[in-house]
Design an enzyme around this catalytic site. Structure first.
Site, PDB file in Angstrom:
ATOM      1  N   ARG A  65      59.797  69.957  59.115  1.00 10.47           N
ATOM      2  CA  ARG A  65      60.824  70.958  58.805  1.00 10.47           C
ATOM      3  C   ARG A  65      62.138  70.459  59.393  1.00 10.47           C
ATOM      4  O   ARG A  65      62.180  70.036  60.530  1.00 10.47           O
ATOM      5  CB  ARG A  65      60.510  72.304  59.452  1.00 10.47           C
ATOM      6  CG  ARG A  65      59.285  72.981  58.928  1.00 10.47           C
ATOM      7  CD  ARG A  65      59.110  74.346  59.613  1.00 10.47           C
ATOM      8  NE  ARG A  65      57.789  74.888  59.369  1.00 10.47           N
ATOM      9  CZ  ARG A  65      57.438  75.533  58.284  1.00 10.47           C
ATOM     10  NH1 ARG A  65      58.317  75.727  57.323  1.00 10.47           N
ATOM     11  NH2 ARG A  65      56.227  76.001  58.140  1.00 10.47           N
ATOM     12  N   HIS A 125      51.739  66.640  60.425  1.00 11.29           N
ATOM     13  CA  HIS A 125      52.143  67.534  61.507  1.00 11.29           C
ATOM     14  C   HIS A 125      52.689  66.785  62.721  1.00 11.29           C
ATOM     15  O   HIS A 125      53.350  67.386  63.547  1.00 11.29           O
ATOM     16  CB  HIS A 125      50.984  68.442  61.927  1.00 11.29           C
ATOM     17  CG  HIS A 125      50.892  69.679  61.097  1.00 11.29           C
ATOM     18  ND1 HIS A 125      51.737  70.741  61.246  1.00 11.29           N
ATOM     19  CD2 HIS A 125      50.068  70.003  60.090  1.00 11.29           C
ATOM     20  CE1 HIS A 125      51.434  71.689  60.370  1.00 11.29           C
ATOM     21  NE2 HIS A 125      50.428  71.256  59.654  1.00 11.29           N
ATOM     22  N   TYR A 158      60.376  78.175  68.707  1.00  8.04           N
ATOM     23  CA  TYR A 158      58.974  77.739  68.798  1.00  8.04           C
ATOM     24  C   TYR A 158      58.754  76.869  70.024  1.00  8.04           C
ATOM     25  O   TYR A 158      59.599  76.065  70.386  1.00  8.04           O
ATOM     26  CB  TYR A 158      58.581  76.948  67.546  1.00  8.04           C
ATOM     27  CG  TYR A 158      58.710  77.739  66.276  1.00  8.04           C
ATOM     28  CD1 TYR A 158      58.006  78.921  66.100  1.00  8.04           C
ATOM     29  CD2 TYR A 158      59.539  77.317  65.252  1.00  8.04           C
ATOM     30  CE1 TYR A 158      58.126  79.656  64.936  1.00  8.04           C
ATOM     31  CE2 TYR A 158      59.659  78.045  64.080  1.00  8.04           C
ATOM     32  CZ  TYR A 158      58.949  79.214  63.934  1.00  8.04           C
ATOM     33  OH  TYR A 158      59.061  79.937  62.782  1.00  8.04           O
TER      34      TYR A 158
END
Length: 170
Positions: A65, A125, A158
């Site tokens: 992202r 990831h 986060y």
């Protein structure tokens, strides 16, 4: 808004911040950061430093992202314009961020960044950056290893660990 906690200011690492750049710091020792409690500026600044440094030969990065108007993406584009070999692996299936990822990938590609897209059925990831720099006639690798995103905006929300290292085994 009344139910939200007040914004917390991220802490700066005095030792890491005392070095002139992340190359010097990572040569001294590994640095592990815990976001959002510590500042994510170190990550953004490291990519910017790599883009500007005339001794950096290559930057390789994975992106899950990215922020809209990402400073990191802009640094990668500047690095490519400066003749550095820049490669970005972009995750296409990043829930709610697919459009931003594809647009940033297209911008990078137009600037000369070699863009690779994720494979169907395999989600990326690991967020890593490998920076190769010429030092004393030899190539030296520096890495940033993380499970988080290269997104300077969500890094304030986060939690994630990020490691700067120049350890060749890592």
């Amino acid at each position: 808004k009344s139910l939200n906690y007040p914004d917390m200011k991220p802490v700066k690492d005095k030792e890491f911040g005392a070095f002139p750049d992340f190359f010097t710091a990572a040569k001294k020792r590994d640095f592990l950061f815990y976001f959002p409690y510590q500042t994510y500026d170190y990550v953004v600044n490291a990519i910017e430093q790599a883009a500007k440094d005339p001794n950096v030969r290559a930057i390789k990065i994975t992106q899950y992202r990215v922020a809209k108007d990402s400073k990191i993406v802009n640094s990668l584009i500047k690095a490519a314009h400066r003749g550095k070999a820049v490669t970005a692996l972009v995750e296409v299936k990043a829930k709610f961020d697919e459009e931003i990822n594809i647009r940033s990938a297209e911008q990078m590609q137009k600037a000369g960044v070699k863009v690779l897209y994720s494979l169907p059925g395999l989600k990326v990831h690991a967020k890593i950056a490998l920076i190769t720099r010429l030092e004393s006639g030899k190539l030296k690798n520096y890495a940033y290893l993380s499970a988080g995103n290269f997104n300077e905006k969500t890094a304030r929300t986060y939690s994630d660990y990020g490691l700067f290292t120049s350890d060749n085994e890592l």
